[in-house]
Design a protein around this motif. Structure first.
Motif, PDB file in Angstrom:
ATOM      1  N   GLN A   1      34.096  32.954  31.777  1.00  0.00           N
ATOM      2  CA  GLN A   1      33.846  32.387  30.458  1.00  0.00           C
ATOM      3  C   GLN A   1      33.192  31.013  30.567  1.00  0.00           C
ATOM      4  O   GLN A   1      32.322  30.674  29.765  1.00  0.00           O
ATOM      5  CB  GLN A   1      35.164  32.297  29.679  1.00  0.00           C
ATOM      6  CG  GLN A   1      35.711  33.656  29.272  1.00  0.00           C
ATOM      7  CD  GLN A   1      37.169  33.612  28.855  1.00  0.00           C
ATOM      8  OE1 GLN A   1      37.932  32.756  29.290  1.00  0.00           O
ATOM      9  NE2 GLN A   1      37.579  34.556  28.009  1.00  0.00           N
TER      10      GLN A   1
ATOM     11  N   MET B   1      30.782  39.926  29.774  1.00  0.00           N
ATOM     12  CA  MET B   1      32.087  40.569  29.684  1.00  0.00           C
ATOM     13  C   MET B   1      31.969  42.087  29.772  1.00  0.00           C
ATOM     14  O   MET B   1      32.816  42.755  30.363  1.00  0.00           O
ATOM     15  CB  MET B   1      32.785  40.175  28.382  1.00  0.00           C
ATOM     16  CG  MET B   1      33.213  38.727  28.334  1.00  0.00           C
ATOM     17  SD  MET B   1      34.293  38.286  29.721  1.00  0.00           S
ATOM     18  CE  MET B   1      34.026  36.515  29.794  1.00  0.00           C
TER      19      MET B   1
ATOM     20  N   ASN C   1      44.103  32.542  28.184  1.00  0.00           N
ATOM     21  CA  ASN C   1      44.034  33.883  28.781  1.00  0.00           C
ATOM     22  C   ASN C   1      45.400  34.353  29.257  1.00  0.00           C
ATOM     23  O   ASN C   1      45.722  35.545  29.186  1.00  0.00           O
ATOM     24  CB  ASN C   1      43.039  33.889  29.946  1.00  0.00           C
ATOM     25  CG  ASN C   1      41.596  33.946  29.479  1.00  0.00           C
ATOM     26  OD1 ASN C   1      41.248  34.749  28.629  1.00  0.00           O
ATOM     27  ND2 ASN C   1      40.751  33.079  30.024  1.00  0.00           N
TER      28      ASN C   1
ATOM     29  N   MET D   1      38.801  35.483  34.928  1.00  0.00           N
ATOM     30  CA  MET D   1      38.328  35.624  33.554  1.00  0.00           C
ATOM     31  C   MET D   1      37.902  34.281  32.990  1.00  0.00           C
ATOM     32  O   MET D   1      36.832  34.141  32.368  1.00  0.00           O
ATOM     33  CB  MET D   1      39.427  36.229  32.681  1.00  0.00           C
ATOM     34  CG  MET D   1      39.080  36.294  31.195  1.00  0.00           C
ATOM     35  SD  MET D   1      37.725  37.416  30.813  1.00  0.00           S
ATOM     36  CE  MET D   1      38.598  38.979  30.949  1.00  0.00           C
TER      37      MET D   1
ATOM     38  N   PRO E   1      37.394  38.469  24.595  1.00  0.00           N
ATOM     39  CA  PRO E   1      37.181  37.422  25.607  1.00  0.00           C
ATOM     40  C   PRO E   1      35.893  36.643  25.405  1.00  0.00           C
ATOM     41  O   PRO E   1      35.800  35.480  25.802  1.00  0.00           O
ATOM     42  CB  PRO E   1      37.164  38.193  26.933  1.00  0.00           C
ATOM     43  CG  PRO E   1      36.826  39.593  26.570  1.00  0.00           C
ATOM     44  CD  PRO E   1      37.400  39.821  25.202  1.00  0.00           C
TER      45      PRO E   1
END
Length: 429
Positions: A345, A357, A149, A341, A133
Motif C-alpha cells: 500500500q 492489489m 491491517n 500488505m 485494501p
C-alpha cells in the motif's frame, strides 16, 4: 510513497485510527461474518441434496473461478471508480443474491442454482477484496497501516473463520432459508455501514482515472508496475509460494489429524481453533513489531519461521505439539501478511492501488488450486506428514532466497508509473 490523503482527513498519528476507519472496520466485520456463514452453508446445501464429491469440488471451483477470470479487470474498475461505492455495491449485490436464494431455495435446491449463487458471490467478493485494501491508504495515516491491517485481519479471523462456520451450522439446523437470509442481512449491514463513510475527495496531484482507455492497456500498466518494482515483484512471488504451501498443507490437515494424530472430529476442530488463536495473536503482535523492525526484515523472517512451523507440524508426535505448531504458524502468518500488505500500500501510487492489489490476490489465490493438487500427489508418493515437512522446508528456503536481495528499507529507487497523458490533469484547488 507519500501519504495519499490530505492531512485534514486523517489523524496525524497516535493510536487512534479515526472515524473513517471505524466505519470501514464495522463494514468489514459484518461482511466477514457473512463470508463465514455462506462459505460454510453452501457446501452443506450441496451435500444435503447432491452428495457427490465431484459436486462439492465443483462448487469450490465455481466460487474461486472469478479470481482467475476477473481479478485483473476488478483492479482496473477499482482504480477507475469510487472505491467506497465499489465496496458498497459488492456487499449490496451479495445481500440481494442471498435474499433471492432464500426464496428460491426454500424447497428445491438444484445444483445449477447453487453454482450460480456461488459464482455471483465469488464475483462480488473479488471486487470487495480488491477495493477494501486499495481504499485503506486513503483513510489512515501511512504510519498506521500495519495497525489498521492488523485490526481488519483480526475481524476476518474471528468472525469469518472462527465464529461464522459454527453459526452457519446452527442456522442451517433451523432452516436453510434462515441461514441464507442471515448471511444476506450481514452483507446488507456491511453496505449500510459504508454510507457512514463520506465520499473522499480526489488527492491533489493524483492522475484522473483513465476511463476512456482500454481495459488491456490498464491491466498492462498495473502488471508492468509490479514487474518493474523489485520489492513488489519479489514479495508477490513469495506470496505465490506461500499460497502453494498453504493449500498443499491445509488440504492434508484433516488426514494428518485423523490418521497420524488419531484425533476425532472435535479434536480436528480444536486443532483449527489453535491456528485461529495464533493468527489473532499475530494480528495484534505484528503491528507492534513493525513499529520496531523494518517491515521487510519482519516479513522475511516471519515467512521463514512459518515454514519451520509447517515442518514442525508434520513432525509433531502428539496432538499438543501439533496444536502449538499450528498456533505458532498463525502468529508467523500474520507477521508476513500484515507488513507485506502495508508495504504494498505504501509503495503503490494512488491511481494504481486497485490493480496492484488485484495482481497480489491473483498471485496468492491463483496458486492455491495447484498447491492442493501437489499436496495430494506428495501424500501419495511419500506420506501425509512428509507433505508438511517438505512444504515447510521449501517455504523456509524459498523465503530466504527470494527475499534476501531486498533491503530493509524498500524506499530506495523504484519503478515509477508511466507519465500521465496531457489530459490526465489533477483537480483544481
Amino acid at each position: 510513497m507519500a501519504s495519499a490523503t490530505s492531512p485534514g482527513t486523517r489523524p496525524a498519528g497516535g493510536a487512534e485510527l479515526g472515524r473513517p476507519f471505524r466505519w470501514l472496520w464495522g463494514s468489514a466485520a459484518a461482511s466477514n461474518a457473512g463470508d463465514g456463514i455462506t462459505r460454510t452453508l453452501l457446501p452443506l446445501l450441496v451435500v444435503a441434496h447432491h452428495p457427490d464429491p465431484a459436486a462439492v469440488a465443483g462448487l469450490t471451483a465455481v466460487n474461486m473461478l472469478p479470481w482467475l477470470l476477473f481479478a485483473l479487470p476488478a483492479g482496473v474498475l477499482v482504480d477507475r471508480a469510487d472505491r467506497r461505492l465499489v465496496l458498497l455495491a459488492s456487499n449490496a449485490v451479495r445481500a440481494a443474491a442471498l435474499a433471492g436464494a432464500a426464496l428460491l431455495l426454500a424447497q428445491d435446491r438444484p445444483l445449477a442454482l447453487l453454482y450460480a449463487l456461488a459464482f455471483v458471490l465469488g464475483i462480488a467478493e473479488t471486487l470487495a477484496d480488491t477495493a477494501a485494501p486499495a481504499l485503506l491508504p486513503r483513510l489512515v495515516d501511512e504510519r498506521r497501516l500495519e495497525r489498521a491491517n492488523g485490526r481488519l485481519s483480526a475481524a476476518q479471523i474471528v468472525l469469518g473463520e472462527t465464529a461464522g462456520p459454527p453459526l452457519a451450522g446452527l442456522l442451517a439446523g433451523l432452516a436453510a432459508a434462515v441461514a441464507l437470509a442471515a448471511g444476506g442481512g450481514l452483507y446488507a449491514l456491511a453496505a449500510l455501514l459504508l454510507l457512514g463513510l463520506a465520499p473522499l475527495p480526489r488527492t491533489a496531484g493524483a492522475p484522473r482515472p483513465k476511463a476512456g482507455g482500454g481495459l488491456f492497456r490498464d491491466v498492462r500498466e498495473g502488471v508492468g508496475f509490479v514487474l518493474r518494482h523489485r520489492t513488489l515483484r519479489l514479495t508477490l512471488t513469495a506470496s505465490a509460494l506461500y499460497g502453494l504451501v498453504y493449500s498443499a498443507t491445509f488440504s492434508m490437515l484433516v488426514l494428518l489429524s485423523d490418521r497420524t494424530l488419531g484425533l476425532s472430529g472435535t479434536g480436528y476442530g480444536l486443532l483449527l481453533a489453535a491456528g485461529s488463536v495464533g493468527a489473532v495473536a499475530g494480528s495484534w503482535l505484528a503491528p507492534r513489531l513493525a513499529d520496531r523492525l523494518p517491515p521487510v526484515r519482519l516479513a522475511r523472517w516471519s515467512l521463514v519461521a512459518s515454514g519451520a512451523a509447517y515442518a514442525a507440524l508434520g513432525a509433531a508426535p502428539v496432538p499438543v505439539l501439533a496444536a502449538l505448531a499450528l498456533a505458532s504458524n498463525g502468529v508467523f502468518m500474520m507477521g508476513w501478511n500484515i507488513p507485506v500488505m502495508s508495504l504494498r500500500q505504501r509503495l503503490t501510487p494512488e491511481d494504481l492501488q486497485g490493480r496492484v492489489m488485484s495482481v497480489s490476490r491473483l498471485c496468492a489465490w491463483g496458486s492455491m488450486p495447484v498447491g492442493a493438487l501437489l499436496g495430494g500427489l506428495l501424500a501419495e508418493l511419500l506420506s501425509v506428514p512428509a507433505v508438511f515437512v517438505v512444504c515447510g522446508t521449501v517455504l523456509a528456503v524459498g523465503a530466504l532466497l527470494l527475499l534476501a536481495p531486498l533491503r530493509d528499507d524498500p524506499a530506495g529507487p523504484r519503478a515509477e508509473p508511466p507519465p500521465s497523458r496531457p489530459t490526465d490533469l489533477p483537480d483544481k484547488g
